[in-house]
Design a protein around this motif. Structure first.
Motif, mmCIF file in Angstrom:
data_model
loop_
_atom_site.group_PDB
_atom_site.id
_atom_site.type_symbol
_atom_site.label_atom_id
_atom_site.label_comp_id
_atom_site.label_asym_id
_atom_site.label_seq_id
_atom_site.Cartn_x
_atom_site.Cartn_y
_atom_site.Cartn_z
ATOM 1 N N PRO A 183 0.809 -1.223 0.000
ATOM 2 C CA PRO A 183 0.000 0.000 0.000
ATOM 3 C C PRO A 183 0.843 1.274 0.000
ATOM 4 O O PRO A 183 2.075 1.232 0.063
ATOM 5 C CB PRO A 183 -0.833 -0.128 1.278
ATOM 6 N N ASP A 184 0.167 2.394 -0.045
ATOM 7 C CA ASP A 184 0.811 3.707 -0.129
ATOM 8 C C ASP A 184 1.898 3.882 0.924
ATOM 9 O O ASP A 184 1.755 3.483 2.076
ATOM 10 C CB ASP A 184 -0.227 4.815 0.067
ATOM 11 N N GLY A 185 3.004 4.507 0.473
ATOM 12 C CA GLY A 185 4.050 4.937 1.386
ATOM 13 C C GLY A 185 5.017 3.892 1.874
ATOM 14 O O GLY A 185 5.918 4.211 2.647
ATOM 15 N N VAL A 186 4.888 2.663 1.444
ATOM 16 C CA VAL A 186 5.785 1.601 1.932
ATOM 17 C C VAL A 186 7.179 1.757 1.331
ATOM 18 O O VAL A 186 7.336 2.145 0.180
ATOM 19 C CB VAL A 186 5.207 0.206 1.589
ATOM 20 N N VAL A 187 8.193 1.435 2.127
ATOM 21 C CA VAL A 187 9.565 1.303 1.642
ATOM 22 C C VAL A 187 9.996 -0.126 1.926
ATOM 23 O O VAL A 187 9.879 -0.598 3.060
ATOM 24 C CB VAL A 187 10.527 2.280 2.353
ATOM 25 N N LEU A 188 10.463 -0.824 0.887
ATOM 26 C CA LEU A 188 11.048 -2.156 1.050
ATOM 27 C C LEU A 188 12.534 -2.006 0.787
ATOM 28 O O LEU A 188 12.947 -1.676 -0.323
ATOM 29 C CB LEU A 188 10.420 -3.158 0.075
#
Length: 187
Positions: free
Chosen positions: A151-156
């Motif tokens: 979803p929105d805004g995730v950093v992997l």
């Protein structure tokens, strides 16, 4: 012959998982991409978007797709305004892959929307779409597995592997990826 035996027998006959039309389209796209897009400099991004659209991709204005990116089937790709698919990224989109707006798929990331049923003796193909929201960053050499929602805004983080749905506005790292902190934007 039981139902399971009949299904296993049909699946082991060696038939293709995809239609002839699908396979011909992928072959034609691979040739066109190799000849007319793969070698192009970054400044010819509009040309690469045009080729992807010609093969059925939905590519918003301002989206960037590097020439060295490998896309399995353009008609299963939707990429929003301002998003990037980086150098050497693998978009293995046997099923739909949707990328929202202003998201970055960094270099050598692997997005994979297909898997196999390990309980089936013939390992039948299973297709599970991937959905990536807005303002997401999938860092270098990370992996996003079949059916995952990012979803929105995730950093992997770099080389992270995400196999389950993520929580919005969270930073993930590791294999398997685990949440390490909330993502808080500066003003």
């Amino acid at each position: 012959m039981t139902v399971l035996d009949a299904r296993a027998h049909r699946s082991t006959e060696g038939g293709p998982s995809f239609s002839l039309r699908n396979r011909v389209t992928r072959l034609l796209f691979a040739v066109v991409w190799m000849l007319f897009a793969r070698w192009t400099p970054r400044q010819l991004n509009g040309w690469r978007r045009l080729i992807l659209r010609a093969f059925g991709a939905t590519v918003a204005p301002g989206a960037v797709v590097y020439g060295s990116a490998r896309i399995w089937l353009p008609s299963n790709l939707w990429i929003g305004r301002g998003s990037t698919i980086g150098a050497g990224a693998i978009v293995y989109n046997q099923g739909a892959i949707t990328i929202g707006e202003n998201s970055i798929i960094s270099q050598r990331v692997h997005l994979c929307s297909g898997t196999h049923d390990h309980r089936d003796p013939a390992f039948q193909l299973q297709i599970r779409p991937i959905t990536i929201g807005d303002r997401v960053w999938i860092a270098a050499e990370a992996f996003v597995g079949p059916g995952v929602r990012v979803p929105d805004g995730v950093v992997l983080g770099a080389r992270g592997c995400l196999f389950t749905d993520a929580e919005a506005w969270t930073v993930y790292s590791g294999n398997p990826a685990r949440p390490i902190r909330d993502r808080v934007m500066r003003d």
